[in-house]
Design a protein around this motif. Structure first.
Motif, PDB file in Angstrom:
ATOM      1  N   GLY A 119      16.593  14.086  60.366  1.00 24.84           N
ATOM      2  CA  GLY A 119      16.145  13.689  61.697  1.00 24.84           C
ATOM      3  C   GLY A 119      15.525  14.834  62.472  1.00 24.84           C
ATOM      4  N   GLU A 120      14.906  15.765  61.740  1.00 25.98           N
ATOM      5  CA  GLU A 120      14.299  16.902  62.418  1.00 25.98           C
ATOM      6  C   GLU A 120      13.110  17.414  61.632  1.00 25.98           C
ATOM      7  N   CYS A 121      12.355  18.288  62.277  1.00 24.12           N
ATOM      8  CA  CYS A 121      11.183  18.898  61.672  1.00 24.12           C
ATOM      9  C   CYS A 121      11.305  20.414  61.720  1.00 24.12           C
ATOM     10  N   MET A 122      10.647  21.054  60.773  1.00 21.13           N
ATOM     11  CA  MET A 122      10.585  22.513  60.789  1.00 21.13           C
ATOM     12  C   MET A 122       9.617  22.946  61.888  1.00 21.13           C
ATOM     13  N   PRO A 123       9.648  24.212  62.271  1.00 26.08           N
ATOM     14  CA  PRO A 123       8.684  24.681  63.276  1.00 26.08           C
ATOM     15  C   PRO A 123       7.248  24.462  62.780  1.00 26.08           C
ATOM     16  N   PRO A 124       6.335  24.131  63.668  1.00 28.61           N
ATOM     17  CA  PRO A 124       4.938  23.896  63.274  1.00 28.61           C
ATOM     18  C   PRO A 124       4.316  25.136  62.644  1.00 28.61           C
ATOM     19  N   PHE A 125       3.438  24.898  61.677  1.00 28.58           N
ATOM     20  CA  PHE A 125       2.696  25.973  61.039  1.00 28.58           C
ATOM     21  C   PHE A 125       1.227  25.839  61.415  1.00 28.58           C
ATOM     22  N   GLU A 126       0.680  26.868  62.055  1.00 30.09           N
ATOM     23  CA  GLU A 126      -0.732  26.862  62.421  1.00 30.09           C
ATOM     24  C   GLU A 126      -1.552  27.409  61.268  1.00 30.09           C
ATOM     25  N   TRP A 127      -2.504  26.613  60.816  1.00 28.34           N
ATOM     26  CA  TRP A 127      -3.386  27.029  59.732  1.00 28.34           C
ATOM     27  C   TRP A 127      -4.154  28.267  60.179  1.00 28.34           C
TER      28      TRP A 127
END
Length: 73
Positions: free
Chosen positions: A16-24
Motif C-alpha cells: 500500500g505504498e510507493c518508493m520515492p519518485p525517481f527523476e529521469w
C-alpha cells in the motif's frame, strides 16, 4: 524551449505504498518523447524485477511527464 521531465514511481499494492519518485536524468523536448520513454522504462523495470516479485507484491510502475521548472540556459 520547454523541457519535459519524466518521473517514475514504483509501487506495491500489497504494501500500500510507493518508493520515492525517481527523476529521469535526461529531459525531453516533447511530451510524446517523454511518454514513450516512460513506457519503455516501466517495461524494462518490470522485466528486471521479474514475475515472481511483481506478482508477490502486486507491483506496478506509474510515471508522469511534466514541464520542467528548471531554468533553461
Amino acid at each position: 524551449i520547454m523541457k519535459i521531465l519524466l518521473t517514475l514511481i514504483l509501487c506495491s499494492n500489497i504494501a500500500g505504498e510507493c518508493m520515492p519518485p525517481f527523476e529521469w536524468p535526461v529531459e525531453f523536448n516533447s511530451y510524446y518523447d517523454c511518454l514513450q520513454q516512460g513506457n519503455v522504462e516501466s517495461y524494462a523495470k518490470l522485466e528486471e524485477i521479474g514475475p515472481e516479485d511483481v506478482n508477490k507484491y502486486q507491483m506496478f510502475i506509474k510515471f508522469t511527464c511534466d514541464v520542467s521548472d528548471k531554468v533553461q540556459t
